[in-house]
Design a protein around this motif. Structure first.
Motif, mmCIF file in Angstrom:
data_model
loop_
_atom_site.group_PDB
_atom_site.id
_atom_site.type_symbol
_atom_site.label_atom_id
_atom_site.label_comp_id
_atom_site.label_asym_id
_atom_site.label_seq_id
_atom_site.Cartn_x
_atom_site.Cartn_y
_atom_site.Cartn_z
ATOM 1 N N LEU A 193 -0.682 -1.627 -55.292
ATOM 2 C CA LEU A 193 0.255 -0.423 -54.889
ATOM 3 C C LEU A 193 1.223 -0.582 -54.058
ATOM 4 C CD1 LEU A 193 -2.638 2.172 -55.177
ATOM 5 C CD2 LEU A 193 -1.232 1.472 -57.045
ATOM 6 N N TYR A 225 9.904 -0.445 -55.894
ATOM 7 C CA TYR A 225 10.686 0.883 -55.917
ATOM 8 C C TYR A 225 11.863 0.615 -55.006
ATOM 9 C CZ TYR A 225 6.947 3.491 -58.356
ATOM 10 O OH TYR A 225 6.009 3.926 -59.029
ATOM 11 N N PHE A 261 12.994 6.898 -51.089
ATOM 12 C CA PHE A 261 12.062 7.950 -50.986
ATOM 13 C C PHE A 261 10.791 7.890 -51.730
ATOM 14 C CE2 PHE A 261 10.596 12.175 -51.686
ATOM 15 C CZ PHE A 261 10.237 12.636 -50.484
ATOM 16 N N LEU A 262 10.987 7.386 -53.088
ATOM 17 C CA LEU A 262 9.784 7.097 -53.894
ATOM 18 C C LEU A 262 8.880 6.134 -53.219
ATOM 19 C CD1 LEU A 262 8.234 7.939 -56.248
ATOM 20 C CD2 LEU A 262 9.780 6.248 -57.384
ATOM 21 N N LEU A 277 7.008 7.722 -50.371
ATOM 22 C CA LEU A 277 5.918 8.423 -50.804
ATOM 23 C C LEU A 277 4.720 7.660 -51.514
ATOM 24 C CD1 LEU A 277 5.849 11.637 -51.157
ATOM 25 C CD2 LEU A 277 5.905 11.027 -53.522
ATOM 26 N N GLN A 278 5.090 6.441 -52.305
ATOM 27 C CA GLN A 278 4.099 5.483 -52.777
ATOM 28 C C GLN A 278 3.070 5.176 -51.742
ATOM 29 O OE1 GLN A 278 3.648 4.586 -55.973
ATOM 30 N NE2 GLN A 278 2.396 2.580 -55.799
ATOM 31 N N LEU A 337 1.105 8.327 -50.172
ATOM 32 C CA LEU A 337 -0.035 8.842 -50.991
ATOM 33 C C LEU A 337 -0.756 7.956 -51.690
ATOM 34 C CD1 LEU A 337 1.766 11.814 -53.035
ATOM 35 C CD2 LEU A 337 -0.047 11.867 -51.374
ATOM 36 N N TYR A 338 -0.548 6.922 -52.157
ATOM 37 C CA TYR A 338 -1.326 5.767 -52.976
ATOM 38 C C TYR A 338 -1.960 4.986 -51.903
ATOM 39 C CZ TYR A 338 -0.643 6.514 -57.834
ATOM 40 O OH TYR A 338 -0.689 6.977 -59.120
ATOM 41 N N TYR A 350 11.504 -6.326 -64.538
ATOM 42 C CA TYR A 350 10.751 -5.140 -64.276
ATOM 43 C C TYR A 350 9.982 -4.601 -65.183
ATOM 44 C CZ TYR A 350 13.261 -4.708 -59.839
ATOM 45 O OH TYR A 350 14.087 -4.802 -58.481
ATOM 46 N N LEU A 401 -3.551 2.148 -62.270
ATOM 47 C CA LEU A 401 -2.605 0.843 -62.304
ATOM 48 C C LEU A 401 -1.750 1.068 -63.579
ATOM 49 C CD1 LEU A 401 -4.395 -2.679 -62.325
ATOM 50 C CD2 LEU A 401 -2.690 -1.674 -60.889
ATOM 51 N N ASN A 442 0.901 3.700 -62.622
ATOM 52 C CA ASN A 442 1.920 2.829 -61.879
ATOM 53 C C ASN A 442 2.851 2.183 -62.562
ATOM 54 O OD1 ASN A 442 2.038 2.739 -58.523
ATOM 55 N ND2 ASN A 442 0.070 3.180 -59.240
ATOM 56 N N LEU A 495 7.099 2.587 -62.817
ATOM 57 C CA LEU A 495 7.810 1.603 -62.386
ATOM 58 C C LEU A 495 8.994 1.323 -63.708
ATOM 59 C CD1 LEU A 495 8.435 -0.823 -60.632
ATOM 60 C CD2 LEU A 495 6.802 -2.139 -61.928
ATOM 61 N N VAL A 527 11.420 4.413 -62.862
ATOM 62 C CA VAL A 527 12.575 3.894 -61.983
ATOM 63 C C VAL A 527 13.444 3.021 -62.261
ATOM 64 C CG1 VAL A 527 12.646 3.383 -59.563
ATOM 65 C CG2 VAL A 527 10.688 4.770 -60.197
ATOM 66 N N GLN A 545 13.487 9.048 -61.125
ATOM 67 C CA GLN A 545 12.600 9.116 -59.984
ATOM 68 C C GLN A 545 11.943 10.642 -59.617
ATOM 69 O OE1 GLN A 545 14.605 7.769 -56.345
ATOM 70 N NE2 GLN A 545 15.719 6.453 -57.294
ATOM 71 N N LEU A 586 8.096 10.955 -59.101
ATOM 72 C CA LEU A 586 7.787 11.708 -57.842
ATOM 73 C C LEU A 586 6.764 12.535 -58.301
ATOM 74 C CD1 LEU A 586 10.655 12.416 -56.019
ATOM 75 C CD2 LEU A 586 8.924 11.305 -55.096
ATOM 76 N N VAL A 590 3.087 10.809 -59.270
ATOM 77 C CA VAL A 590 2.380 10.247 -58.034
ATOM 78 C C VAL A 590 1.869 11.603 -57.557
ATOM 79 C CG1 VAL A 590 2.763 9.619 -55.796
ATOM 80 C CG2 VAL A 590 4.036 8.517 -57.344
ATOM 81 N N ALA A 621 -2.335 11.832 -57.333
ATOM 82 C CA ALA A 621 -3.208 12.226 -56.026
ATOM 83 C C ALA A 621 -3.999 13.420 -56.363
ATOM 84 C CB ALA A 621 -2.341 12.533 -54.976
#
Lengths: 169, 114
Positions: free
Chosen positions: A37, A44, A51-52, A55-56, A59-60, B20, B50, B53, B57, B60, B73, B77, B80, B84
């Protein structure tokens, strides 16, 4: 420079994910997930999403994995052995999925290349993100929805985790 | 450009969209493999993270290389934040399952009530 950073963070990500997927001990896997992570956060940043990425990290790397580690240490009593049979069984499934993923990515990549957009220098994103989250014609509704959802999740998680413990003295 | 050709030729992998996408594909497939091979619920959660994510990715990377301002983005956000929330609820449920069944083996949790 950005290439070196990309290689570095991509390496961290892939290595972490590999160790997470195939290590025997779940505690090691959880720590490898932290590395993966973190690598994604770095990716990123190489993409100009400052910012992302932050935050990653918060938070992660800081939140979700700590929760995971707590759960691992509270629950894991016996080690569940990896069975070779399951690997043999899942290999073709993952292979087929990989084929379709790469095919889909090829299509999307062609579509993006067709736009002919050349990325410029990355700009700071924090202020723009804040303004977009609070603009009524932007992302105000998702923002508020997430706020309500987080409250529900807080209450729900506490309720679910506590119930049943009242019956035991 | 063919992604497999890019992967086979290291010189071409240099901060382009394909590089990427390859990382994201690897993340997705490893997450899928984790979910499919493990019986421990916590491993399934980690595999889900995973995969989330990998999707993020992509969002982004598409934003950056497709010139979509910040929309990708913003999506990432929100994902994410939801991840959580999902982790908090899922781990509460895992604790309950452990309390009720004495184990977090997925193949043994087969009822929702006593």
């Amino acid at each position: 420079m950005i290439d070196f950073m990309f290689m570095l963070f991509a390496g961290i990500t892939v290595l972490g994910a590999l160790v997470m997927a195939f290590h025997e001990s779940i505690v090691h896997s959880a720590f490898a997930l932290v590395a993966a992570l973190f690598g994604v956060a770095g990716l990123y940043w190489t993409l100009g999403a400052d910012f992302l990425g932050g935050l990653q990290l918060l938070l992660y790397v800081g939140g979700v994995t700590v929760l995971l580690l707590f759960a691992v240490m509270l629950t894991t009593r016996d080690t569940m052995r990896l069975s070779l049979f399951r690997y043999v069984l899942m290999a073709p499934v993952v292979g087929i999925a990989g084929f379709f993923v790469l095919r889909a990515y090829n299509g999307v990549e062609a579509a993006i290349a067709a736009t002919g957009h050349v990325p410029g220098d990355p700009q700071p994103t924090t202020q723009a993100i804040g303004e977009m989250f609070l603009a009524p014609d932007g992302y105000l509704l998702p923002f508020q929805t997430v706020a309500v959802l987080l409250l529900l999740v807080l209450i729900g998680a506490v309720t679910v985790a506590r119930r049943g413990q009242e019956t035991t003295p | 450009m063919n992604l497999l050709a890019v992967a086979a030729e290291p010189g071409a992998v240099s901060g382009s969209l394909s590089s990427y996408l390859i990382v994201s594909a690897i993340l997705f497939l490893l997450g899928l493999a984790t979910i499919l091979t493990r019986r421990n619920v916590l491993y399934v959660l980690m595999g889900t993270e995973l995969i989330l994510n990998a999707a993020n990715l992509n969002f982004v990377a598409f934003t950056r290389f497709g010139g979509y301002e910040l929309d990708g983005q913003m999506m990432a956000l929100v994902v994410v934040m939801l991840a959580a929330a999902e982790a908090a609820v899922a781990l509460a449920i895992v604790l309950r399952i452990f309390h009720d069944f004495g184990s977090i083996d997925m193949t043994r949790t087969d009822s929702l009530r006593d």
